[in-house]
Design an enzyme around this catalytic site. Sequence first.
Site, PDB file in Angstrom:
ATOM      1  N   LYS A 175       7.878  18.347   8.972  1.00 57.46           N
ATOM      2  CA  LYS A 175       7.442  17.034   9.443  1.00 57.46           C
ATOM      3  C   LYS A 175       6.395  17.171  10.537  1.00 57.46           C
ATOM      4  CE  LYS A 175       9.139  12.599  11.171  1.00 57.46           C
ATOM      5  NZ  LYS A 175      10.308  11.711  11.292  1.00 57.46           N
ATOM      6  N   HIS A 191       2.234  25.236 -35.150  1.00 64.71           N
ATOM      7  CA  HIS A 191       2.655  23.980 -34.534  1.00 64.71           C
ATOM      8  C   HIS A 191       4.172  23.954 -34.323  1.00 64.71           C
ATOM      9  CE1 HIS A 191      -1.406  22.656 -34.910  1.00 64.71           C
ATOM     10  NE2 HIS A 191      -1.374  22.711 -36.235  1.00 64.71           N
TER      11      HIS A 191
END
Length: 512
Positions: A133, A267
């Site tokens: 922070k 695929h």
Amino acid sequence: MRALLSVSDKDGIVEFAKELENLGYEILSTGGTYKLLKENGIKAVEVSDFTKSPEMFEGRVKTLHPKIHGGILYKRYNENHVKQAGEFGVLGIDLVCVNLYPFKATIARTDDFEEIIENIDIGGPTMVRSAAKNFKDVLIVTDILDYENIINMLKTGSVDYEFRRDLMIKAYEHTASYDAMIANYMNKRFNSGFGAKKFITGSKVFDTRYGENPHQKGALYEFDNHFTQNFKALKGEASFNNLTDIHGALMLATSFGDAPAVAICKHANPCGFAIKENLLQSYIEALKCDPVSAYGGVIAINGTLDKELALKLHEKGTFMEVIIAANVTDEALEVFSDKKRTKIFTQENKFLERNDETFDFKHVDGGFVYQERDFVKDDEVKNAKCVTTREANQSEFTDMQMAWKIAALTKSNCVVYVKDSAMVAIGMGMTSRVDAARAAVAKAKDMGLDLQGCTLASEAFFPFRDSIDIAAKVGVKTVIQPGGSIRDDEVIKAANEAGIAMYFTGIRHFLH
């Protein structure tokens, strides 16, 4: 300047502390970290001496103190904060180095809930969040791999806002993933893994050039360091689509233990698979199923890609965009030096390995669906019930085992035809099962493949007899399916009329 060091993973912490001390930092520390630093000649100050407050409650409370969090959180550029720090005797802490109690290692080692609870870190995450922070004034260090770079940046005076911000982001990632792991564990233990919240976290391995299409961004994230430990690029760069195709091929190639399996996917669906006496013969047989679709596909090799196999893969008219093998010889790699488009990856293992997470999830618009992962148990075919007059012979039974696993790893609706331990036809991703059956037979005919005597697997039940009638015409001798249709009697009748052995597993394996 002052640094607070409190780490569970102590690799490199002594060297890091020495470098900080040489740069003029006063070192604060706790518990085992403090003891280790003192043993190595570092003039560390124990946090309890710094705060004039003893550790309490078996160490549960030691850094939760205003002199610690005040020293981390007060803004150096705010006059009121500086004034209050002076009034209350709060000294600045300019660097915080913390990594957290080994919760993951604990739950892997023991089921003792009391011990698990004691390995939930409280002070560590609080210090990390406080320092993050106030990142403009405090460097927050949570990754041992950053130690060397941080020292170099401090020595050269290169620490800037962006550097501090990046460490802050990493710190919040660290505590977020830690809390997610605890919450997921508690829900697994007490709510069967399906609690009110579900957290899925991964660590970035690398960015892909783009996603499924060039206008999309993409990246690979991993669980449990799986790709870091089991994926090495020998030639080329893996794309987003390559990775999803590799997944499909690797899942199939690793489904039969140490067998010399070769899987070819396009695929993410199989277009070739075989297990023969060696990898070269497995590849030759796998390619026969659908060499047209295999062109530009992905091949997974459950063993060593050697020069002989490489030369076969390199033949004119054959092109695999991606090769992944358990390991690759230098001679094999050299064979592909003139194939610019071929990418080669390895796990550097004797056989291919997969991580086998116990869960699975898919994105849907607005959220995701989450489930237990589907696995084909080894005894599903063994315990299957013969529902026809004819029974399968040993060779057909072996083909059933292969066909059943391939079907479970193929997009629904699907059917799989296997003969002599090689896939000879497949239909997948169809809106009806009979269409899948027709498509597979048509493709086999185009390839000149004889389906006489083969085995047919379906990952879900046949709703009508039509697919069995198609199978009978091409000479299928064995069928394995879950069963459970309201027309099972009709399907069984069709099999008996054609002299086909049919087995019901009672287990469906949809893959959507």
